[in-house]
Structure formats: structure tokens, C-alpha cells
Design an enzyme around this catalytic site. Structure first.
Site, PDB file in Angstrom:
ATOM      1  N   LYS A 227      35.679  56.076 -43.363  1.00  0.00           N
ATOM      2  CA  LYS A 227      34.691  56.243 -42.412  1.00  0.00           C
ATOM      3  C   LYS A 227      35.500  57.341 -41.412  1.00  0.00           C
ATOM      4  CE  LYS A 227      33.691  52.090 -41.255  1.00  0.00           C
ATOM      5  NZ  LYS A 227      34.387  51.391 -42.155  1.00  0.00           N
TER       6      LYS A 227
ATOM      7  N   ARG B 129      27.769  46.780 -36.515  1.00  0.00           N
ATOM      8  CA  ARG B 129      28.267  45.924 -37.347  1.00  0.00           C
ATOM      9  C   ARG B 129      27.640  44.795 -37.739  1.00  0.00           C
ATOM     10  NH1 ARG B 129      33.901  47.992 -37.176  1.00  0.00           N
ATOM     11  NH2 ARG B 129      35.173  47.075 -38.940  1.00  0.00           N
TER      12      ARG B 129
ATOM     13  N   ARG C 195      38.405  40.524 -43.556  1.00  0.00           N
ATOM     14  CA  ARG C 195      37.609  41.759 -42.896  1.00  0.00           C
ATOM     15  C   ARG C 195      36.527  42.194 -44.040  1.00  0.00           C
ATOM     16  NH1 ARG C 195      41.821  45.933 -42.183  1.00  0.00           N
ATOM     17  NH2 ARG C 195      40.348  47.610 -41.703  1.00  0.00           N
TER      18      ARG C 195
ATOM     19  N   ARG D  85      48.782  49.750 -39.517  1.00  0.00           N
ATOM     20  CA  ARG D  85      47.838  48.587 -38.621  1.00  0.00           C
ATOM     21  C   ARG D  85      48.221  47.384 -38.557  1.00  0.00           C
ATOM     22  NH1 ARG D  85      42.102  51.076 -38.738  1.00  0.00           N
ATOM     23  NH2 ARG D  85      41.476  48.841 -38.985  1.00  0.00           N
TER      24      ARG D  85
HETATM   25  P1  AP5 Z   1      39.902  55.483 -43.165  1.00  0.00           P
HETATM   26  O1  AP5 Z   1      39.087  56.881 -43.012  1.00  0.00           O
HETATM   27  O2  AP5 Z   1      40.709  55.026 -42.228  1.00  0.00           O
HETATM   28  O3  AP5 Z   1      38.666  54.226 -43.346  1.00  0.00           O
HETATM   29  P2  AP5 Z   1      37.853  53.695 -42.324  1.00  0.00           P
HETATM   30  O4  AP5 Z   1      36.490  53.202 -43.270  1.00  0.00           O
HETATM   31  O5  AP5 Z   1      37.824  54.262 -41.166  1.00  0.00           O
HETATM   32  O6  AP5 Z   1      38.688  52.085 -42.514  1.00  0.00           O
HETATM   33  P3  AP5 Z   1      38.696  51.126 -41.119  1.00  0.00           P
HETATM   34  O7  AP5 Z   1      39.477  50.230 -41.785  1.00  0.00           O
HETATM   35  O8  AP5 Z   1      39.404  51.777 -39.999  1.00  0.00           O
HETATM   36  O9  AP5 Z   1      37.454  50.561 -41.067  1.00  0.00           O
HETATM   37  P4  AP5 Z   1      37.453  49.165 -40.414  1.00  0.00           P
HETATM   38  O10 AP5 Z   1      35.698  49.357 -40.043  1.00  0.00           O
HETATM   39  O11 AP5 Z   1      37.705  48.054 -40.882  1.00  0.00           O
HETATM   40  O12 AP5 Z   1      38.048  49.300 -38.957  1.00  0.00           O
HETATM   41  P5  AP5 Z   1      37.760  49.608 -37.467  1.00  0.00           P
HETATM   42  O13 AP5 Z   1      38.809  50.028 -36.632  1.00  0.00           O
HETATM   43  O14 AP5 Z   1      36.452  50.000 -37.251  1.00  0.00           O
HETATM   44  O15 AP5 Z   1      40.755  55.602 -44.484  1.00  0.00           O
HETATM   45  C1  AP5 Z   1      41.493  54.580 -44.998  1.00  0.00           C
HETATM   46  C2  AP5 Z   1      42.558  55.132 -45.856  1.00  0.00           C
HETATM   47  O16 AP5 Z   1      42.153  55.833 -47.082  1.00  0.00           O
HETATM   48  C3  AP5 Z   1      43.345  56.232 -45.158  1.00  0.00           C
HETATM   49  O17 AP5 Z   1      44.873  56.011 -45.325  1.00  0.00           O
HETATM   50  C4  AP5 Z   1      42.902  57.682 -45.541  1.00  0.00           C
HETATM   51  O18 AP5 Z   1      43.945  58.695 -45.585  1.00  0.00           O
HETATM   52  C5  AP5 Z   1      42.629  57.113 -47.038  1.00  0.00           C
HETATM   53  N1  AP5 Z   1      41.270  57.785 -47.503  1.00  0.00           N
HETATM   54  C6  AP5 Z   1      40.106  57.962 -47.031  1.00  0.00           C
HETATM   55  N2  AP5 Z   1      39.535  58.650 -47.838  1.00  0.00           N
HETATM   56  C7  AP5 Z   1      39.912  58.678 -49.103  1.00  0.00           C
HETATM   57  C8  AP5 Z   1      39.441  59.256 -50.274  1.00  0.00           C
HETATM   58  N3  AP5 Z   1      38.174  59.620 -50.576  1.00  0.00           N
HETATM   59  N4  AP5 Z   1      40.510  59.234 -51.290  1.00  0.00           N
HETATM   60  C9  AP5 Z   1      41.646  58.976 -50.951  1.00  0.00           C
HETATM   61  N5  AP5 Z   1      42.090  58.422 -49.895  1.00  0.00           N
HETATM   62  C10 AP5 Z   1      41.461  58.216 -48.791  1.00  0.00           C
HETATM   63  O19 AP5 Z   1      37.823  47.884 -36.922  1.00  0.00           O
HETATM   64  C11 AP5 Z   1      38.890  47.079 -36.670  1.00  0.00           C
HETATM   65  C12 AP5 Z   1      38.570  45.823 -36.141  1.00  0.00           C
HETATM   66  O20 AP5 Z   1      38.037  46.097 -34.723  1.00  0.00           O
HETATM   67  C13 AP5 Z   1      37.395  45.114 -36.811  1.00  0.00           C
HETATM   68  O21 AP5 Z   1      38.004  44.226 -38.071  1.00  0.00           O
HETATM   69  C14 AP5 Z   1      37.045  44.032 -35.647  1.00  0.00           C
HETATM   70  O22 AP5 Z   1      37.778  43.167 -35.450  1.00  0.00           O
HETATM   71  C15 AP5 Z   1      36.834  45.118 -34.482  1.00  0.00           C
HETATM   72  N6  AP5 Z   1      35.631  45.761 -34.476  1.00  0.00           N
HETATM   73  C16 AP5 Z   1      35.537  46.976 -34.764  1.00  0.00           C
HETATM   74  N7  AP5 Z   1      34.186  47.537 -34.145  1.00  0.00           N
HETATM   75  C17 AP5 Z   1      33.509  46.221 -34.092  1.00  0.00           C
HETATM   76  C18 AP5 Z   1      32.153  46.296 -33.825  1.00  0.00           C
HETATM   77  N8  AP5 Z   1      31.218  47.228 -34.028  1.00  0.00           N
HETATM   78  N9  AP5 Z   1      31.726  44.997 -33.538  1.00  0.00           N
HETATM   79  C19 AP5 Z   1      33.002  43.956 -33.486  1.00  0.00           C
HETATM   80  N10 AP5 Z   1      34.062  44.133 -33.736  1.00  0.00           N
HETATM   81  C20 AP5 Z   1      34.435  45.182 -34.201  1.00  0.00           C
END
Ligand code: AP5
Length: 214
Positions: free
Chosen positions: A13, A89, A172, A161
Site C-alpha cells: 500500500k 481498518r 498483524r 520496523r
Molecule cells: P509496503 O508498501 O511498505 O507495504 P504496506 O502494505 O504499506 O505495509 P505496512 O506493513 O506498512 O502495512 P500495515 O498496514 O501493516 O502497516 P501500518 O504502518 O499501516 O511494502 C512492503 C515491502 O514490500 C517494502 O519493502 C516494499 O519495497 C516491498 N514491495 C511492495 N510492493 C512490492 C511488489 N509488488 N513487489 C516486490 N516488493 C514489493 O500500521 C502499523 C500499525 O499501526 C498497525 O499494526 C496498528 O498497530 C497501527 N495502525 C495503523 N493504522 C491503524 C488504524 N487505522 N487503526 C488502528 N491501528 C492502526
């Protein structure tokens, strides 16, 4: 264009958001980034959020929605268009987002749901590296930095991270399947859902998204 990027942890994402920011000049609202900023403050709230994130648990709907609604009502250029990443979420967050966007007469146009297999997600998250200074995303295999440990964009320090370890990734994923996946039906009922295969290279995902957004 007003979009939600939905999908499991590590599906890409943030990577897609960086591309859409550049191509369509959309504002990017990532609740994960907003919460990580809060954890840098040495406050009781910052410490509480840090504990939840390190466990892979969700931060309360009330707190996250408050942060997002503040942004919608006071910091977002609605004419420019925007995308939410990592929000909503839960179904409650989705309902509150709809209500907030209705108040400013800017309903969502579409919800892009990225899908990938668990082994692909695990590989992406365990290999992910991030710049501490500018937030640029890297991967040890698919997008390494030119110089080890140093960001190509700003020269900042690269880190892993705290929630990108196997134990927290499994937690997660469980939270995603239980609390977030039901949102897919919520948006399908509004006819706003577009499903995309994200098992493929980032460039291929971008092509599929361009076709959907045309
Ligand atoms: P990346 O683009 O970083 O993936 P992402 O989907 O953004 O993954 P996240 O882990 O950031 O999502 P998340 O939803 O768990 O975390 P968030 O920060 O929102 O890509 C991942 C890797 O793959 C990278 O190295 C990239 O280079 C590579 N890649 C990408 N696409 C690729 C492809 N097509 N081919 C090859 N490689 C590729 O949330 C973290 C925490 O915050 C949650 O666990 C929760 O505790 C809290 N939180 C956040 N939002 C909320 C909410 N709305 N409500 C409650 N708690 C929340």
C-alpha cells in the site's frame, strides 16, 4: 480522486501510495505513519501506541478516527484529491470515515484492495527497510539501497520496523483477517471496490491500477 488503499500488512500500500502521489499529486494519509510520529513523543499516549504497534494490535478506533477527522476538517486540500493508506481498518472506522467525508461533501470514489499470498507478504515485510529521516521504502532483495544502510533519497539512516518480525507479522495478519477484512464487503456493497492481484512486481501492480483508475 478520493481513494482508500486496502489490503493486508506488507502487500504494498505504501509503495503504491508513493507512485500515486507522484502521478496524480494526491495527498497521502497513512495512519501507520501518523501513529509512528506519535510514538516519537515521550508521552504516556506515545508509549501506549508504541506498545500496541509492537504487538501488532490495533490502536483504538476512537483515537485513530480523531486523528483522521482532524486532518479531513483542518488540513486536507479536498480539491487536490487524497488517498488513505492503512485507514479504515475496522467497519466502525469505515462508517466514521464515510460520515466525515459526507460532512465535507467529498465522498470516496473507489477502494483499491491489494491481495497477495501469505508467503509473499512475509517475504516483503521481513525484507523491508525504511529511511528514518524521509520514510523512503526499500527491500533487501527487491529494492535495495545503493549504499548499505544509507537512504538513496536523503542520505538518512535505514532501519527495520520493530513490527516487521515473524511473530508480530503473524499477529498483524490475524488482526487483519478478523477486524479489517470485513471492510471488503462493506465497500463491495457500495460498489466502490476494485480488487487487484499484488503477488506481482510493483511495476505490474502500477499498470493494473492505472487501468482501473482510467
Ligand atoms: P509496503 O508498501 O511498505 O507495504 P504496506 O502494505 O504499506 O505495509 P505496512 O506493513 O506498512 O502495512 P500495515 O498496514 O501493516 O502497516 P501500518 O504502518 O499501516 O511494502 C512492503 C515491502 O514490500 C517494502 O519493502 C516494499 O519495497 C516491498 N514491495 C511492495 N510492493 C512490492 C511488489 N509488488 N513487489 C516486490 N516488493 C514489493 O500500521 C502499523 C500499525 O499501526 C498497525 O499494526 C496498528 O498497530 C497501527 N495502525 C495503523 N493504522 C491503524 C488504524 N487505522 N487503526 C488502528 N491501528 C492502526
Amino acid at each position: 480522486m478520493r481513494i482508500v488503499l486496502l489490503g493486508p500488512p506488507g502487500v504494498g500500500k505504501g509503495t503504491l501510495a508513493d507512485h500515486l502521489k507522484e502521478k496524480y499529486h494526491l495527498a497521502h494519509i497513512s495512519t501507520g505513519d501518523m501513529l509512528r510520529e506519535e510514538t516519537k513523543k515521550d508521552s504516556p499516549l506515545g508509549r501506549e501506541i508504541k506498545g500496541l504497534m509492537e504487538k501488532g494490535a490495533l490502536v483504538s478506533d476512537e483515537l485513530v478516527t480523531r486523528l483522521v477527522v482532524q486532518k479531513i476538517e483542518h488540513g486536507l486540500d479536498l480539491k487536490r484529491g487524497f488517498m488513505f493508506d492503512g485507514f479504515p481498518r475496522t467497519v466502525k472506522q469505515a462508517q466514521d470515515l464515510d460520515a466525515a467525508l459526507e460532512r465535507v461533501h467529498a465522498p470516496l470514489d473507489c477502494v483499491l484492495t491489494l491481495e497477495a499470498d501469505f508467503n509473499v507478504l512475509l517475504d516483503r515485510m521481513t525484507g523491508r527497510r525504511v529511511c528514518r529521516k524521509c520514510g523512503a521504502l526499500y527491500h533487501v532483495t527487491y529494492k535495495p539501497t545503493a549504499r548499505e544502510g544509507i537512504c538513496d533519497v536523503c542520505g538518512g539512516e535505514i532501519y527495520q520496523r520493530a513490527d516487521d518480525n515473524e511473530k508480530t507479522i503473524k499477529a498483524r495478519m490475524e488482526v487483519y483477517n478478523k477486524s479489517t477484512a470485513p471492510i471488503i464487503d462493506y465497500y463491495a456493497q457500495q460498489n466502490k471496490l476494485k480488487k487487484l492481484n499484488a503477488n506481482v512486481e510493483a511495476a505490474e501492480v502500477r499498470l493494473a491500477v492505472a487501468a482501473v483508475l482510467k
